[in-house]
Design a protein around this motif. Structure first.
Motif, PDB file in Angstrom:
ATOM      1  N   MET B 408       0.826  -1.208   0.000  1.00  0.00           N
ATOM      2  CA  MET B 408       0.000   0.000   0.000  1.00  0.00           C
ATOM      3  C   MET B 408       0.861   1.259   0.000  1.00  0.00           C
ATOM      4  O   MET B 408       0.535   2.245  -0.642  1.00  0.00           O
ATOM      5  CB  MET B 408      -0.916   0.021   1.231  1.00  0.00           C
ATOM      6  N   PHE B 409       1.974   1.248   0.778  1.00  0.00           N
ATOM      7  CA  PHE B 409       2.737   2.482   0.951  1.00  0.00           C
ATOM      8  C   PHE B 409       4.203   2.337   0.562  1.00  0.00           C
ATOM      9  O   PHE B 409       4.969   3.281   0.707  1.00  0.00           O
ATOM     10  CB  PHE B 409       2.629   2.974   2.401  1.00  0.00           C
ATOM     11  N   GLY B 410       4.609   1.143   0.134  1.00  0.00           N
ATOM     12  CA  GLY B 410       5.970   0.983  -0.368  1.00  0.00           C
ATOM     13  C   GLY B 410       7.026   0.814   0.695  1.00  0.00           C
ATOM     14  O   GLY B 410       8.213   0.743   0.371  1.00  0.00           O
ATOM     15  N   LYS B 411       6.652   0.796   1.973  1.00  0.00           N
ATOM     16  CA  LYS B 411       7.634   0.661   3.040  1.00  0.00           C
ATOM     17  C   LYS B 411       7.171  -0.389   4.037  1.00  0.00           C
ATOM     18  O   LYS B 411       5.974  -0.564   4.240  1.00  0.00           O
ATOM     19  CB  LYS B 411       7.808   1.992   3.775  1.00  0.00           C
ATOM     20  N   ILE B 412       8.145  -1.063   4.666  1.00  0.00           N
ATOM     21  CA  ILE B 412       7.795  -2.050   5.690  1.00  0.00           C
ATOM     22  C   ILE B 412       7.697  -1.341   7.034  1.00  0.00           C
ATOM     23  O   ILE B 412       8.575  -0.564   7.400  1.00  0.00           O
ATOM     24  CB  ILE B 412       8.853  -3.166   5.751  1.00  0.00           C
ATOM     25  N   LEU B 413       6.617  -1.593   7.766  1.00  0.00           N
ATOM     26  CA  LEU B 413       6.479  -1.020   9.111  1.00  0.00           C
ATOM     27  C   LEU B 413       7.604  -1.534   9.998  1.00  0.00           C
ATOM     28  O   LEU B 413       8.013  -2.687   9.891  1.00  0.00           O
ATOM     29  CB  LEU B 413       5.123  -1.421   9.714  1.00  0.00           C
ATOM     30  N   ASP B 414       8.078  -0.667  10.885  1.00  0.00           N
ATOM     31  CA  ASP B 414       9.214  -1.012  11.726  1.00  0.00           C
ATOM     32  C   ASP B 414       8.930  -2.281  12.545  1.00  0.00           C
ATOM     33  O   ASP B 414       7.913  -2.358  13.241  1.00  0.00           O
ATOM     34  CB  ASP B 414       9.537   0.156  12.659  1.00  0.00           C
ATOM     35  N   GLU B 415       9.820  -3.254  12.457  1.00  0.00           N
ATOM     36  CA  GLU B 415       9.577  -4.559  13.091  1.00  0.00           C
ATOM     37  C   GLU B 415       9.631  -4.477  14.617  1.00  0.00           C
ATOM     38  O   GLU B 415       8.801  -5.075  15.308  1.00  0.00           O
ATOM     39  CB  GLU B 415      10.601  -5.581  12.589  1.00  0.00           C
ATOM     40  N   THR B 416      10.615  -3.730  15.156  1.00  0.00           N
ATOM     41  CA  THR B 416      10.732  -3.649  16.617  1.00  0.00           C
ATOM     42  C   THR B 416       9.482  -3.021  17.208  1.00  0.00           C
ATOM     43  O   THR B 416       8.878  -3.561  18.142  1.00  0.00           O
ATOM     44  CB  THR B 416      11.959  -2.803  17.003  1.00  0.00           C
ATOM     45  N   LEU B 417       9.097  -1.878  16.641  1.00  0.00           N
ATOM     46  CA  LEU B 417       7.887  -1.219  17.147  1.00  0.00           C
ATOM     47  C   LEU B 417       6.677  -2.124  16.952  1.00  0.00           C
ATOM     48  O   LEU B 417       5.788  -2.197  17.799  1.00  0.00           O
ATOM     49  CB  LEU B 417       7.674   0.107  16.421  1.00  0.00           C
ATOM     50  N   GLY B 418       6.649  -2.847  15.829  1.00  0.00           N
ATOM     51  CA  GLY B 418       5.538  -3.755  15.551  1.00  0.00           C
ATOM     52  C   GLY B 418       5.434  -4.828  16.622  1.00  0.00           C
ATOM     53  O   GLY B 418       4.343  -5.157  17.091  1.00  0.00           O
ATOM     54  N   LYS B 419       6.602  -5.353  17.033  1.00  0.00           N
ATOM     55  CA  LYS B 419       6.572  -6.402  18.052  1.00  0.00           C
ATOM     56  C   LYS B 419       6.166  -5.836  19.410  1.00  0.00           C
ATOM     57  O   LYS B 419       5.445  -6.493  20.174  1.00  0.00           O
ATOM     58  CB  LYS B 419       7.929  -7.099  18.119  1.00  0.00           C
ATOM     59  N   ILE B 420       6.617  -4.599  19.699  1.00  0.00           N
ATOM     60  CA  ILE B 420       6.178  -3.962  20.954  1.00  0.00           C
ATOM     61  C   ILE B 420       4.657  -3.808  20.935  1.00  0.00           C
ATOM     62  O   ILE B 420       3.960  -4.143  21.901  1.00  0.00           O
ATOM     63  CB  ILE B 420       6.848  -2.583  21.134  1.00  0.00           C
ATOM     64  N   THR B 421       4.113  -3.333  19.792  1.00  0.00           N
ATOM     65  CA  THR B 421       2.654  -3.214  19.665  1.00  0.00           C
ATOM     66  C   THR B 421       1.988  -4.543  19.938  1.00  0.00           C
ATOM     67  O   THR B 421       1.052  -4.634  20.726  1.00  0.00           O
ATOM     68  CB  THR B 421       2.257  -2.766  18.245  1.00  0.00           C
ATOM     69  N   PHE B 422       2.505  -5.595  19.283  1.00  0.00           N
ATOM     70  CA  PHE B 422       1.852  -6.890  19.435  1.00  0.00           C
ATOM     71  C   PHE B 422       1.840  -7.332  20.892  1.00  0.00           C
ATOM     72  O   PHE B 422       0.798  -7.689  21.434  1.00  0.00           O
ATOM     73  CB  PHE B 422       2.541  -7.960  18.578  1.00  0.00           C
ATOM     74  N   TRP B 423       3.010  -7.286  21.549  1.00  0.00           N
ATOM     75  CA  TRP B 423       3.069  -7.857  22.900  1.00  0.00           C
ATOM     76  C   TRP B 423       2.268  -7.042  23.901  1.00  0.00           C
ATOM     77  O   TRP B 423       1.592  -7.596  24.763  1.00  0.00           O
ATOM     78  CB  TRP B 423       4.519  -8.047  23.355  1.00  0.00           C
ATOM     79  N   THR B 424       2.297  -5.695  23.797  1.00  0.00           N
ATOM     80  CA  THR B 424       1.490  -4.904  24.732  1.00  0.00           C
ATOM     81  C   THR B 424       0.005  -5.117  24.459  1.00  0.00           C
ATOM     82  O   THR B 424      -0.784  -5.335  25.383  1.00  0.00           O
ATOM     83  CB  THR B 424       1.806  -3.399  24.613  1.00  0.00           C
ATOM     84  N   PHE B 425      -0.375  -5.089  23.172  1.00  0.00           N
ATOM     85  CA  PHE B 425      -1.794  -5.212  22.834  1.00  0.00           C
ATOM     86  C   PHE B 425      -2.310  -6.603  23.188  1.00  0.00           C
ATOM     87  O   PHE B 425      -3.387  -6.757  23.761  1.00  0.00           O
ATOM     88  CB  PHE B 425      -1.996  -4.932  21.336  1.00  0.00           C
ATOM     89  N   PHE B 426      -1.495  -7.630  22.878  1.00  0.00           N
ATOM     90  CA  PHE B 426      -1.898  -9.013  23.116  1.00  0.00           C
ATOM     91  C   PHE B 426      -2.071  -9.264  24.627  1.00  0.00           C
ATOM     92  O   PHE B 426      -3.089  -9.794  25.072  1.00  0.00           O
ATOM     93  CB  PHE B 426      -0.838  -9.943  22.524  1.00  0.00           C
ATOM     94  N   THR B 427      -1.078  -8.822  25.410  1.00  0.00           N
ATOM     95  CA  THR B 427      -1.171  -9.001  26.858  1.00  0.00           C
ATOM     96  C   THR B 427      -2.351  -8.209  27.408  1.00  0.00           C
ATOM     97  O   THR B 427      -3.151  -8.724  28.200  1.00  0.00           O
ATOM     98  CB  THR B 427       0.127  -8.506  27.536  1.00  0.00           C
ATOM     99  N   GLY B 428      -2.448  -6.955  26.982  1.00  0.00           N
ATOM    100  CA  GLY B 428      -3.536  -6.103  27.444  1.00  0.00           C
ATOM    101  C   GLY B 428      -4.896  -6.691  27.116  1.00  0.00           C
ATOM    102  O   GLY B 428      -5.809  -6.683  27.942  1.00  0.00           O
ATOM    103  N   PHE B 429      -5.000  -7.250  25.920  1.00  0.00           N
ATOM    104  CA  PHE B 429      -6.273  -7.827  25.486  1.00  0.00           C
ATOM    105  C   PHE B 429      -6.711  -8.969  26.399  1.00  0.00           C
ATOM    106  O   PHE B 429      -7.850  -9.016  26.871  1.00  0.00           O
ATOM    107  CB  PHE B 429      -6.132  -8.289  24.032  1.00  0.00           C
ATOM    108  N   HIS B 430      -5.775  -9.885  26.693  1.00  0.00           N
ATOM    109  CA  HIS B 430      -6.154 -11.010  27.545  1.00  0.00           C
ATOM    110  C   HIS B 430      -6.410 -10.572  28.991  1.00  0.00           C
ATOM    111  O   HIS B 430      -7.305 -11.098  29.650  1.00  0.00           O
ATOM    112  CB  HIS B 430      -5.090 -12.110  27.483  1.00  0.00           C
ATOM    113  N   LEU B 431      -5.632  -9.581  29.453  1.00  0.00           N
ATOM    114  CA  LEU B 431      -5.885  -9.052  30.800  1.00  0.00           C
ATOM    115  C   LEU B 431      -7.280  -8.437  30.878  1.00  0.00           C
ATOM    116  O   LEU B 431      -8.014  -8.628  31.846  1.00  0.00           O
ATOM    117  CB  LEU B 431      -4.849  -7.966  31.140  1.00  0.00           C
TER     118      LEU B 431
END
Lengths: 107, 618
Positions: B408-431
């Protein structure tokens, strides 16, 4: 060349025969539809029992819609698989909805 | 034809470009921005709900305002956030995935977006005009018909307008997928995301009319004095519940099936294997779509439909677990023995499988009609549907965004930030939501603005609120990621993931016309087939020729604006008939724009083949 013309001729004859057949079907269904309409009107004017008249009217209506779709709008022809799938999908959802209203809400 | 070459444009020109665009890729960006905006709005409402419930007898918001926040959270998240974000991905990907240059009706595509946006704005305008709707996102009569003020009127008109947009978008994708597949792409060679979009579009076509009818009846009851849902006038309020759920249950499949499609693209790509059980996956998708129409009354077990109806709907509902189970196992088998790369998109897919399975399991629990009398209207239900909608749809949207962002935008989203998003959101979601199962079983009812101090509900609610804050942090990191990637990210090739489907055969950036030559599809995963046979790209199915493209138009925007204005007229005419003038002016604008569209011939334009190698349309 000779063969070619021959095949075109057979093709043409085939098409003509097919069209004739189709025309016949259309005339027959048209006549039937008029007959159905006359039956419907006479039944209503004859003051018969409602419980008897209404189901027959519904059946006649459904058959007429079928005639309309298949013989006049050519749904019987090839290449209408997807439209008929969508059509019957929509009909079944609508049927379920009406059935629900009849048996779960008002009955 | 140097005019077709895009140059560095000023802000005004870019704005005009987006207001008039009929290009599916730009409409995808519009859907993403619109859906993202409403997602943030719905998220803020969710935070207000969780802050209010952090302690017993809290007074962070008043009872009435809590009702408005709760109603708008549900309505916004379903209609204005999840749906448009899904449409963003569909618009960005489907034409590329089936080898088409645009959707079947580019003008309608644009109209669908603007109707959604103006409907959403109309709905949210209620915050500033005397109060938002407060009858729950389900707007059950007679609560909705007797709700004072104009809140529910905004609900009716806003959803009617944005619902028309959704219906248009659904029909558009149906026609696109049936008619515009590249040569060789038979139905059983379509990628799973295309398949799920196809089934979902059919569901939209059949389900949304029920909502339209229901909203019209509600509108007549509220604004024009009819009594469809008023028992004292011979009406019946249960009719609304049936109509709403005949729409509402397929709606949740409309949301989840595209997410299934996204995971079915992500998992094979990052496991380097073709999707396990493709045929079974297609079959399961169609079956879920089919069964989705026969289960709506499981939302109404406690209404009193009688044991026969309850049993039928309970069994039909449990039957849906079968095709869904087929899918879960196929995803697991796809990964089995694969060469797995774990990046952010894959993490979301991996997180989805257990989360969604929990949601499915509680789904079977609430499908048991006698037990449902206990779960009904408790936090158990809240936990259940957040597990399927957040754990399924939102995870799917995140996976899809990370996966297709380079397209869509020609660039890959930053992987480190992406993983931080995943782990905070995933943990938060189950909590947030796991504990709500138990709160529900302990008797905490849903939709109440507060609870008592001596009921043992404090700890669970504190945990839930902490989780909600973690989810918010995850979402903020994602936003930061989007901004930082846009500013600093590097351009990547057209195929950064070593992809399998047609969209990855296109160079980056995607040309305006998508494909210089329409590709020839020789099997499932067409690009992968060419790669295994040592070719660099797709074999073209046609010689290079002139490319026919649609013209941009401002008319969709004007039509939607007209309906938006007419909406205000319809709502306020009950106070003062002078507002009928506004109604007429709004409808006049819409019909005028429709008239212009009808009489003005617009045959689109051609990009000539001589200009293609000069970079026309890039």
């Amino acid at each position: 060349m000779v063969e070619n013309t021959n095949s075109t001729n057979t093709n043409l004859e085939y098409k003509r025969a097919k069209r004739k057949e189709e025309m016949k079907q259309q005339v027959v269904t048209f006549a039937l539809m008029i007959v159905f309409t006359i039956i419907a009107f006479t039944m209503v004017t004859a003051d018969l029992d409602k419980l008897f008249v209404i189901p027959i009217l519904l059946v006649l209506a459904i058959v007429q819609v079928g005639f309309q779709l298949y013989y006049f709008m050519h749904m019987s022809h090839k290449g209408h698989e997807m439209p008929s799938l969508m059509f019957y999908g929509g009909v079944s959802v609508a049927f379920l909805t009406i059935l629900t209203m009849l048996v779960l809400v008002w009955w | 034809m140097s005019t077709t070459i895009e140059q560095n444009k000023g802000f005004g020109a870019t704005l005009w470009d987006y207001l008039t665009t009929v290009d599916h890729k730009k409409i995808a960006v519009l859907y993403l921005i619109g859906g993202g905006f409403f997602f943030i709005l719905g998220g803020l409402e969710a935070m207000a709900i969780r802050i209010q419930l952090i302690k017993p007898a809290n007074d962070f918001v008043s009872a009435g305002f809590y009702n408005e926040i709760l109603t708008m959270h549900g309505t916004t998240m379903i209609f204005l956030a999840a749906m448009p974000l899904i449409f963003a991905l569909m618009n960005a990907v489907i034409p590329l995935q089936i080898g088409a240059r645009d959707v079947a009706f580019p003008f309608l595509n644009s109209l669908g977006f603007w109707l959604f946006l103006f409907g959403g704005i109309l709905l949210n305008a209620s915050w500033f005009l005397g109060g938002a709707p407060d009858a729950g996102w389900t707007a059950y009569a007679p609560l909705s018909t007797t709700s004072p003020g104009h809140g529910v009127d905004f609900y009716v008109l806003g959803l009617q307008i944005s619902g028309a947009g959704t219906l248009i978008a659904g029909i558009n994708f149906l026609v696109t997928i049936i008619n515009m597949r590249a040569p060789g792409m038979t139905y059983m060679r379509m990628p799973l995301f295309t398949w799920t979009t196809f089934v979902v579009s059919a569901l939209i076509l059949f389900a949304f009319p029920a909502l339209t009818v229901g909203l019209f009846l509600l509108m007549f009851d509220r604004l024009f004095g009819s009594g469809f849902f008023d028992a004292s006038m011979g009406g019946n309020s249960v009719i609304w519940e049936h109509l709403f759920w005949i729409f509402g249950h397929p709606e949740v499949y409309i949301l989840i099936l595209p997410a299934f499609g996204i995971f079915s693209e992500v998992l094979p790509t990052f496991s380097k294997k073709r999707l396990f059980g493709y045929t079974a996956m297609v079959f399961a998708t169609v079956l879920i779509g089919f069964l989705g129409f026969m289960v709506w009354a499981h939302h109404m077990f406690t209404v009193g439909l009688g044991p026969a109806a309850n049993s039928i709907f309970a069994i039909a509902t449990m039957a849906i677990a079968v095709p869904t189970g087929i899918k879960i196992f196929n995803w697991l088998f796809t990964m089995w023995g694969g060469s797995i790369r774990i990046n952010t998109a894959m993490l979301w897919a991996l997180g989805f499988i257990p989360s969604f399975t929990i949601g499915g399991m509680t789904g079977v629990m609430v499908a048991a009609a006698p037990a449902d009398y206990q779960y009904h209207d408790s936090y158990f239900i809240v936990a259940h549907f957040h597990y399927v909608i957040v754990g399924g749809v939102v995870f799917g949207i995140f996976a899809g965004l990370h996966y297709w962002w380079p397209k869509m935008f020609g660039k890959i989203l930053d992987e480190t930030l992406g993983k931080i998003t995943f782990w905070t959101f995933f943990t938060g979601f189950h909590l947030t939501f796991f504990i709500q199962h138990f709160l529900g079983l302990m008797g905490m009812p849903r939709r109440y603005w507060t609870y008592g101090a001596d009921q043992g509900l404090e700890l669970g609610n504190v945990i839930s609120t902490v989780g909600a804050f973690l989810m918010a942090i995850g979402a903020i990191v994602f936003l930061y990621n989007v901004i930082i990637t846009t500013i600093k990210g590097d351009k990547v090739s057209g195929d950064p993931w070593d992809g399998r489907t047609l969209e990855w055969s296109i160079p980056n950036p995607t040309p305006h016309y998508n494909f210089t030559q329409i590709p020839l599809v020789r099997g499932l995963d067409p690009l992968w087939i060419e790669k295994t046979e040592g070719r660099k790209g797709m074999t073209p199915a046609e010689p290079i020729g002139d490319i026919h493209m649609p013209n941009p138009s401002i008319l969709p925007f004007v039509m939607s604006l007209g309906l938006f204005i007419a909406g205000f007229g319809a709502i306020y005419q009950i106070d003062n008939p002078i507002w009928l003038v506004v109604l007429i002016i709004g409808m006049g604008i819409t019909f005028g724009a429709m008239f212009i569209r009808s009489v003005k011939d617009d045959h689109g334009h051609h990009i000539h083949k001589e200009d293609l190698d000069k970079g026309a349309g890039l």
